[in-house]
Design a protein around this motif. Structure first.
Motif, PDB file in Angstrom:
ATOM      1  N   ASP A 162       0.822  -1.212   0.000  1.00 46.23           N
ATOM      2  CA  ASP A 162       0.000   0.000   0.000  1.00 46.23           C
ATOM      3  C   ASP A 162       0.854   1.260   0.000  1.00 46.23           C
ATOM      4  O   ASP A 162       0.350   2.357  -0.183  1.00 46.23           O
ATOM      5  N   PHE A 163       2.148   1.094   0.251  1.00 45.71           N
ATOM      6  CA  PHE A 163       3.030   2.265   0.306  1.00 45.71           C
ATOM      7  C   PHE A 163       4.413   1.825  -0.144  1.00 45.71           C
ATOM      8  O   PHE A 163       5.061   1.010   0.498  1.00 45.71           O
ATOM      9  N   PHE A 164       4.846   2.366  -1.271  1.00 47.61           N
ATOM     10  CA  PHE A 164       6.118   1.937  -1.843  1.00 47.61           C
ATOM     11  C   PHE A 164       7.074   3.123  -1.839  1.00 47.61           C
ATOM     12  O   PHE A 164       6.878   4.092  -2.574  1.00 47.61           O
ATOM     13  N   LEU A 165       8.068   3.043  -0.982  1.00 44.20           N
ATOM     14  CA  LEU A 165       9.049   4.118  -0.857  1.00 44.20           C
ATOM     15  C   LEU A 165      10.326   3.695  -1.583  1.00 44.20           C
ATOM     16  O   LEU A 165      10.999   2.747  -1.162  1.00 44.20           O
ATOM     17  N   ILE A 166      10.635   4.374  -2.677  1.00 43.38           N
ATOM     18  CA  ILE A 166      11.788   4.016  -3.525  1.00 43.38           C
ATOM     19  C   ILE A 166      12.895   5.046  -3.304  1.00 43.38           C
ATOM     20  O   ILE A 166      12.695   6.232  -3.566  1.00 43.38           O
ATOM     21  N   ILE A 167      14.031   4.590  -2.820  1.00 39.38           N
ATOM     22  CA  ILE A 167      15.157   5.509  -2.613  1.00 39.38           C
ATOM     23  C   ILE A 167      16.312   5.080  -3.516  1.00 39.38           C
ATOM     24  O   ILE A 167      16.854   3.983  -3.389  1.00 39.38           O
ATOM     25  N   GLY A 168      16.673   5.936  -4.472  1.00 35.13           N
ATOM     26  CA  GLY A 168      17.832   5.644  -5.318  1.00 35.13           C
ATOM     27  C   GLY A 168      17.635   4.460  -6.247  1.00 35.13           C
ATOM     28  O   GLY A 168      18.548   3.656  -6.438  1.00 35.13           O
ATOM     29  N   GLY A 169      16.465   4.332  -6.811  1.00 29.89           N
ATOM     30  CA  GLY A 169      16.227   3.315  -7.847  1.00 29.89           C
ATOM     31  C   GLY A 169      15.344   3.949  -8.905  1.00 29.89           C
ATOM     32  O   GLY A 169      14.542   4.836  -8.591  1.00 29.89           O
ATOM     33  N   ASN A 170      15.504   3.484 -10.130  1.00 29.61           N
ATOM     34  CA  ASN A 170      14.685   4.039 -11.213  1.00 29.61           C
ATOM     35  C   ASN A 170      14.102   2.902 -12.044  1.00 29.61           C
ATOM     36  O   ASN A 170      14.429   2.734 -13.223  1.00 29.61           O
ATOM     37  N   PRO A 171      13.237   2.096 -11.441  1.00 29.89           N
ATOM     38  CA  PRO A 171      12.773   0.882 -12.127  1.00 29.89           C
ATOM     39  C   PRO A 171      11.965   1.133 -13.403  1.00 29.89           C
ATOM     40  O   PRO A 171      11.865   0.218 -14.215  1.00 29.89           O
ATOM     41  N   MET A 172      11.465   2.346 -13.623  1.00 30.08           N
ATOM     42  CA  MET A 172      10.786   2.594 -14.902  1.00 30.08           C
ATOM     43  C   MET A 172      11.772   2.421 -16.057  1.00 30.08           C
ATOM     44  O   MET A 172      11.379   2.077 -17.166  1.00 30.08           O
ATOM     45  N   VAL A 173      13.051   2.660 -15.781  1.00 28.57           N
ATOM     46  CA  VAL A 173      14.079   2.502 -16.819  1.00 28.57           C
ATOM     47  C   VAL A 173      14.862   1.198 -16.631  1.00 28.57           C
ATOM     48  O   VAL A 173      15.082   0.448 -17.567  1.00 28.57           O
ATOM     49  N   SER A 174      15.251   0.919 -15.395  1.00 33.10           N
ATOM     50  CA  SER A 174      16.104  -0.255 -15.160  1.00 33.10           C
ATOM     51  C   SER A 174      15.296  -1.550 -15.133  1.00 33.10           C
ATOM     52  O   SER A 174      15.848  -2.631 -15.190  1.00 33.10           O
ATOM     53  N   ASN A 175      13.992  -1.439 -15.012  1.00 32.80           N
ATOM     54  CA  ASN A 175      13.104  -2.591 -14.869  1.00 32.80           C
ATOM     55  C   ASN A 175      13.361  -3.375 -13.584  1.00 32.80           C
ATOM     56  O   ASN A 175      13.037  -4.561 -13.495  1.00 32.80           O
ATOM     57  N   GLY A 176      13.940  -2.679 -12.620  1.00 27.47           N
ATOM     58  CA  GLY A 176      14.059  -3.281 -11.292  1.00 27.47           C
ATOM     59  C   GLY A 176      15.369  -4.002 -11.091  1.00 27.47           C
ATOM     60  O   GLY A 176      15.899  -4.633 -11.992  1.00 27.47           O
ATOM     61  N   SER A 177      15.877  -3.917  -9.869  1.00 28.50           N
ATOM     62  CA  SER A 177      17.149  -4.544  -9.548  1.00 28.50           C
ATOM     63  C   SER A 177      17.095  -4.999  -8.098  1.00 28.50           C
ATOM     64  O   SER A 177      16.630  -4.246  -7.228  1.00 28.50           O
ATOM     65  N   LEU A 178      17.562  -6.211  -7.825  1.00 29.05           N
ATOM     66  CA  LEU A 178      17.301  -6.861  -6.537  1.00 29.05           C
ATOM     67  C   LEU A 178      15.811  -6.757  -6.263  1.00 29.05           C
ATOM     68  O   LEU A 178      15.359  -6.540  -5.135  1.00 29.05           O
ATOM     69  N   MET A 179      15.082  -6.837  -7.322  1.00 30.03           N
ATOM     70  CA  MET A 179      13.631  -6.769  -7.334  1.00 30.03           C
ATOM     71  C   MET A 179      13.258  -7.066  -8.784  1.00 30.03           C
ATOM     72  O   MET A 179      13.015  -6.159  -9.571  1.00 30.03           O
ATOM     73  N   THR A 180      13.302  -8.337  -9.147  1.00 28.03           N
ATOM     74  CA  THR A 180      12.935  -8.683 -10.518  1.00 28.03           C
ATOM     75  C   THR A 180      11.444  -8.447 -10.666  1.00 28.03           C
ATOM     76  O   THR A 180      10.639  -9.142 -10.047  1.00 28.03           O
ATOM     77  N   ALA A 181      11.112  -7.401 -11.425  1.00 34.15           N
ATOM     78  CA  ALA A 181       9.715  -6.962 -11.521  1.00 34.15           C
ATOM     79  C   ALA A 181       9.422  -6.525 -12.938  1.00 34.15           C
ATOM     80  O   ALA A 181       9.284  -5.342 -13.221  1.00 34.15           O
ATOM     81  N   PRO A 182       9.345  -7.498 -13.860  1.00 32.26           N
ATOM     82  CA  PRO A 182       9.044  -7.116 -15.230  1.00 32.26           C
ATOM     83  C   PRO A 182       7.664  -6.463 -15.280  1.00 32.26           C
ATOM     84  O   PRO A 182       6.830  -6.744 -14.430  1.00 32.26           O
ATOM     85  N   ASP A 183       7.491  -5.619 -16.246  1.00 33.81           N
ATOM     86  CA  ASP A 183       6.226  -4.889 -16.353  1.00 33.81           C
ATOM     87  C   ASP A 183       6.059  -3.958 -15.157  1.00 33.81           C
ATOM     88  O   ASP A 183       4.973  -3.806 -14.602  1.00 33.81           O
ATOM     89  N   ARG A 205      14.604  14.120 -10.799  1.00 35.91           N
ATOM     90  CA  ARG A 205      13.184  13.759 -10.941  1.00 35.91           C
ATOM     91  C   ARG A 205      13.089  12.782 -12.110  1.00 35.91           C
ATOM     92  O   ARG A 205      12.939  13.145 -13.260  1.00 35.91           O
ATOM     93  N   THR A 206      13.199  11.507 -11.776  1.00 35.80           N
ATOM     94  CA  THR A 206      13.404  10.471 -12.790  1.00 35.80           C
ATOM     95  C   THR A 206      12.095  10.083 -13.480  1.00 35.80           C
ATOM     96  O   THR A 206      11.012  10.538 -13.103  1.00 35.80           O
ATOM     97  N   GLU A 207      12.225   9.154 -14.422  1.00 38.29           N
ATOM     98  CA  GLU A 207      11.057   8.593 -15.106  1.00 38.29           C
ATOM     99  C   GLU A 207      10.138   7.935 -14.090  1.00 38.29           C
ATOM    100  O   GLU A 207       8.915   7.945 -14.240  1.00 38.29           O
ATOM    101  N   THR A 208      10.698   7.333 -13.046  1.00 41.86           N
ATOM    102  CA  THR A 208       9.870   6.709 -12.005  1.00 41.86           C
ATOM    103  C   THR A 208       9.209   7.793 -11.147  1.00 41.86           C
ATOM    104  O   THR A 208       8.019   7.696 -10.825  1.00 41.86           O
ATOM    105  N   ALA A 209       9.978   8.825 -10.808  1.00 46.58           N
ATOM    106  CA  ALA A 209       9.422   9.930 -10.014  1.00 46.58           C
ATOM    107  C   ALA A 209       8.247  10.569 -10.739  1.00 46.58           C
ATOM    108  O   ALA A 209       7.241  10.952 -10.113  1.00 46.58           O
ATOM    109  N   ASP A 210       8.359  10.674 -12.059  1.00 43.18           N
ATOM    110  CA  ASP A 210       7.275  11.274 -12.846  1.00 43.18           C
ATOM    111  C   ASP A 210       5.963  10.521 -12.699  1.00 43.18           C
ATOM    112  O   ASP A 210       4.894  11.104 -12.803  1.00 43.18           O
ATOM    113  N   LYS A 211       6.044   9.222 -12.493  1.00 40.78           N
ATOM    114  CA  LYS A 211       4.827   8.411 -12.372  1.00 40.78           C
ATOM    115  C   LYS A 211       4.400   8.231 -10.918  1.00 40.78           C
ATOM    116  O   LYS A 211       3.343   7.670 -10.638  1.00 40.78           O
TER     117      LYS A 211
END
Ligand SMILES: Nc1nc2c(c(=O)[nH]1)N[C@H]1C(S)=C(S)[C@@H](COP(=O)(O)OP(=O)(O)OC[C@H]3O[C@@H](n4cnc5c(=O)[nH]c(N)nc54)[C@H](O)[C@@H]3O)O[C@H]1N2
Ligand SMILES: Nc1nc2c(c(=O)[nH]1)N[C@H]1C(S)=C(S)[C@@H](COP(=O)(O)OP(=O)(O)OC[C@H]3O[C@@H](n4cnc5c(=O)[nH]c(N)nc54)[C@H](O)[C@@H]3O)O[C@H]1N2
Ligand code: SF4
Ligand SMILES: [Mo]
Length: 694
Positions: A162-183, A205-211
């Protein structure tokens, strides 16, 4: 047209692919809608698999460097020459005189994972390095101290949080790391659709931050203050809720003591984020039905990487979100690497020149060049590089070039003559990608859902090609003087899968080309805890002691630097670290190797959008076009890594024509997380110089 299903091996996302082909020609590559994990998602890099397969620059036979160029030689000749030279150097100078560097694609290659260790064991050298210490070493370090195993890494349960706090990751571009999360894009939207919230903390303000629902800008390397401030608030407001972890937890009182000095008011000034905002974030995190804090590359590759990961684990644990749906959870993969070996060992030896600590059999890659360049007993005289391009990927690449240049002997197991392998005496090229069978031993272990999938080779390799594992095995056996073993990765895979609780076999997996769904992550902490005492010590001495660096760095007056700006890196959707720029469709279009500069910083330096600038650090300078953008935090500039293909001797036609420059000619092998020895790519100090347009 025949259709082949397989998993993409290029990044951690493990996307399922549907490939139509005719003979040995790939016609189309699409997402496999029936893959239970990726559900049809792919990114633009997937078609790169076709380009690599067809790449005229890709090596298929061993080559030897001669004064007047490279010559093709037979495998027999190549192996003989490698073994003779390595043994000669070992006899003359001892085992530590032969080093090895293992790069990122090893982690995506089942054969290398299962058989690569044999070569390392045979070499018995203390000078082993890998991309781990330019990446995720802080995660492994903290997992080892808290949970007893380097692979006991809790994964964010993003499909239920219900609450996803992302610090220093940009999974919209990297598609996740130490978090295999395709799509990832759809998964992020799903959080929001079910009323959850996504917050991103990043200097850009990354591609992930934008969303996301909220973005908070942060100065590079300052996250440790934010995390301490949040924990302080959580403890002060008596929000600690250990739930079922209670009987396992040791030393909660120590945590309360050490966090006490870091009130949101005290950290706010050096951090540059308002105290009220820190408290608000902590309150929201604790009061969400479920929440998870995920910190990735940006908080690993910085000076406080170890502390940041520790505090993130603490935030998840103390808020009651470890080992719980919607929080940070452990996977239970069909092939369980945690079930194989002993618990991880660390600090058994130190690097010779600088005294940095060993972890899991490896030394930090920032020590690699100095171990080659500094004379004395134990100096590295010969190197293996295996699926790595450290000249572009590790700090101070120029120094590494000098180090490789003066070696007595160097061998590269690689598919290209690139910025690193051009220094090798012999390159041994493996069959790769579509020519290989694949089971993601590592990334199933790190995925947000338990699945299992085996992909057979699409195209047979030619008789004269070798797999990575065959090369590694042959070298290990010949160096030891042993007979060839008859084991293959498929045999090990089959055996291990059959003995798992899921009782799968390779034959069963082969019948399910889209993969097998084994369900969401389940609470399983007690099975996954590998500490001797079967408890979780929240406050290991090493981590507690490291807090003194926080006091020194942020709460003592510092003198202004002659390099006023901070440098960070960025990933791009159509790049994959340093090695996919030889695919024309991945590099075409506007120049991407640019430096992002905040409008105010650009104005102060009289830099216009598109203008060429010099970026200068204490280690070197590079020239590239400026891209003025308010997505940057003021005072921070950003350059993508993995470019810089104009170096002499590189045999990558397309990449050379889209060369860019290497950020790692600016980064500093002495700027590290002193606790773990991990490279600090983030926060290198730089200055800008406009180049006048003539
Ligand atoms: N400044 C800065 N530097 C960074 C980063 C950053 O964010 N900023 N990121 C860091 C990270 S996270 C990583 S993981 C490292 C990556 O660092 P490396 O792993 O050293 O570099 P790669 O670019 O992944 O190089 C992979 C090499 O493997 C070869 N290769 C590809 N496929 C195969 C195969 O099947 N078999 C074999 N034998 N070889 C193959 C390629 O030709 C290439 O030479 O870079 C790090 N460097
Ligand atoms: N397209 C593409 N995908 C890739 C790769 C690639 O090269 N290209 N590489 C793969 C590899 S090897 C890896 S390890 C993963 C990495 O995957 P991620 O961890 O998602 O890595 P990045 O996209 O580099 O995101 C790191 C973020 O940290 C931010 N950052 C930098 N310094 C700091 C800081 O001090 N504090 C905070 N809070 N943030 C900071 C950066 O601005 C950036 O947005 O990606 C993988 N996927
Ligand atoms: S996201 Fe990663 S795994 Fe998926 S298609 Fe792109 S490169 Fe391949
Ligand atoms: Mo990485």
């Amino acid at each position: 047209m025949p259709t082949h299903y397989r998993t993409c091996n290029l990044c951690e996302a493990m996307c399922g692919l549907e490939i139509q082909y005719e003979g040995t020609t790939v016609q189309t590559i699409k997402g496999d809608k029936n893959d239970p994990l990726s559900r049809g998602h792919i990114c633009p890099k997937a078609v790169g698999l076709k380009d690599i397969y067809e790449d005229p620059d890709r090596l298929k036979q061993p080559v030897r460097r001669r004064e007047n160029g490279w010559e093709v030689i037979s495998w027999e000749e190549a192996y003989t020459e490698v073994v003779e030279n390595i043994q000669r150097i070992q006899h003359q100078h001892g085992k530590n005189a032969v080093g090895a560097y293992l790069g990122n694609p090893n982690a995506h290659n089942v054969g290398s994972i299962l058989f690569g260790r044999n070569l390392l064991k045979t070499l018995a050298s203390q000078n082993i390095f890998s991309a781990t210490s330019a990446d995720q070493l802080p995660h492994h370090y903290v997992s080892t101290l808290l949970f007893g195993h380097m692979m006991a890494i809790p994964i964010p349960d993003i499909d239920r949080t219900d609450f996803f706090l992302i610090i220093g990751g940009n999974p919209m571009v990297s598609n996740g790391s130490l978090m295999t999360a395709p799509d990832f894009p759809k998964r992020l939207r799903a959080i929001q659709k079910r009323g959850g919230k996504v917050v991103v903390i990043d200097p850009r303000r990354t591609e992930t931050a934008d969303k996301a629902d909220q973005y908070i800008g942060i100065k590079p390397g300052h996250d440790v203050l934010l995390l301490l401030g949040m924990l302080h608030h959580l403890i002060e407001k008596e929000q600690v809720n250990l739930r079922h972890l209670e009987p396992l937890i040791v030393n909660l009182d120590t945590i309360k003591e050490i966090v006490a000095p870091y009130s949101s008011e005290r950290v706010a000034t050096p951090l540059g984020i308002k105290a009220s905002k820190i408290r608000e974030l902590a309150t929201e995190f604790c009061s969400a039905k479920s929440a998870v804090c995920y910190g990735r590359l940006g908080v690993s590759t910085q000076q406080f990487g170890g502390l940041c990961q520790w505090l993130i684990y603490l935030l998840n644990m103390l808020s009651g979100n470890l080992d719980r749906a919607g929080g940070a959870m452990f996977t239970q993969p069909a092939f369980d690497v945690m079930g194989l070996g002993k618990s991880t060992r660390l600090n058994r030896w130190k690097s010779r020149v600088r005294g940095l600590p060993e972890f899991g059999g490896e030394l930090p890659c920032v020590t690699m060049a100095e171990e080659m360049l500094t004379e004395g007993e134990g100096q590295i005289k010969a190197m293996f590089t295996v699926a790595g391009n450290p000249v572009l990927s590790t700090a101070n690449g120029k120094q590494l070039e000098q180090a490789f240049e003066q070696l007595d002997f160097m061998v590269s197991i690689d598919i290209y003559i690139n910025e690193t392998t051009k220094f090798a005496n012999i390159i041994l090229p493996p069959a790769t990608g579509l020519e290989t069978g694949q089971y993601d031993v590592i990334f199933h272990q790190l995925a947000i859902r338990n699945t299992a999938k085996y992909s057979p080779p699409l195209f047979e390799k030619s008789d004269d090609q070798r797999y990575d594992w065959e090369i590694l095995q042959t070298l290990a056996q010949r160096l030891k003087g042993e007979e060839a073993s008859l084991m293959s990765p498929e045999m090990v895979l089959d055996f291990t899968l059959q003995s798992s609780p899921y009782q799968l076999s390779l034959a069963q997996l082969k019948e399910q080309p889209h993969g097998v769904d084994l369900g969401a992550m389940n609470p399983c902490l007690e099975n996954r805890l590998k500490t001797k005492e079967k408890t979780i010590n929240l406050a290991p001495n090493e981590l507690v002691a490291d807090l003194k660096r926080v006091e020194q760095s942020f709460f003592n007056a510092s003198s202004p630097s002659e390099y006023p700006l901070y440098l960070i890196s960025r990933r791009q959707l159509r790049s994959n670290n340093s090695w996919m720029h030889n695919s024309y469709r991945l590099v075409k279009g506007p120049k991407r190797c640019t430096v992002l500069i905040h409008p105010n910083d650009a104005k102060n330096h009289q830099i216009e959008h598109g203008q060429a600038v010099n970026v200068i650090s204490s280690k070197g300078q590079i020239q590239l076009p400026a891209e003025v953008s308010d997505e940057m935090l003021e005072g921070v500039v950003c350059i993508p890594h993995g470019w810089g293909h104009a170096r002499e001797g590189v045999q990558l036609q397309v990449a050379k024509a889209h060369a860019g420059t290497s950020i790692n000619d600016l980064t500093d092998e002495y700027l590290i997380d002193e606790l773990t020895g991990n490279t600090a790519f983030s926060g290198v100090r730089v200055q800008l110089e406009a180049i006048s347009q003539s």
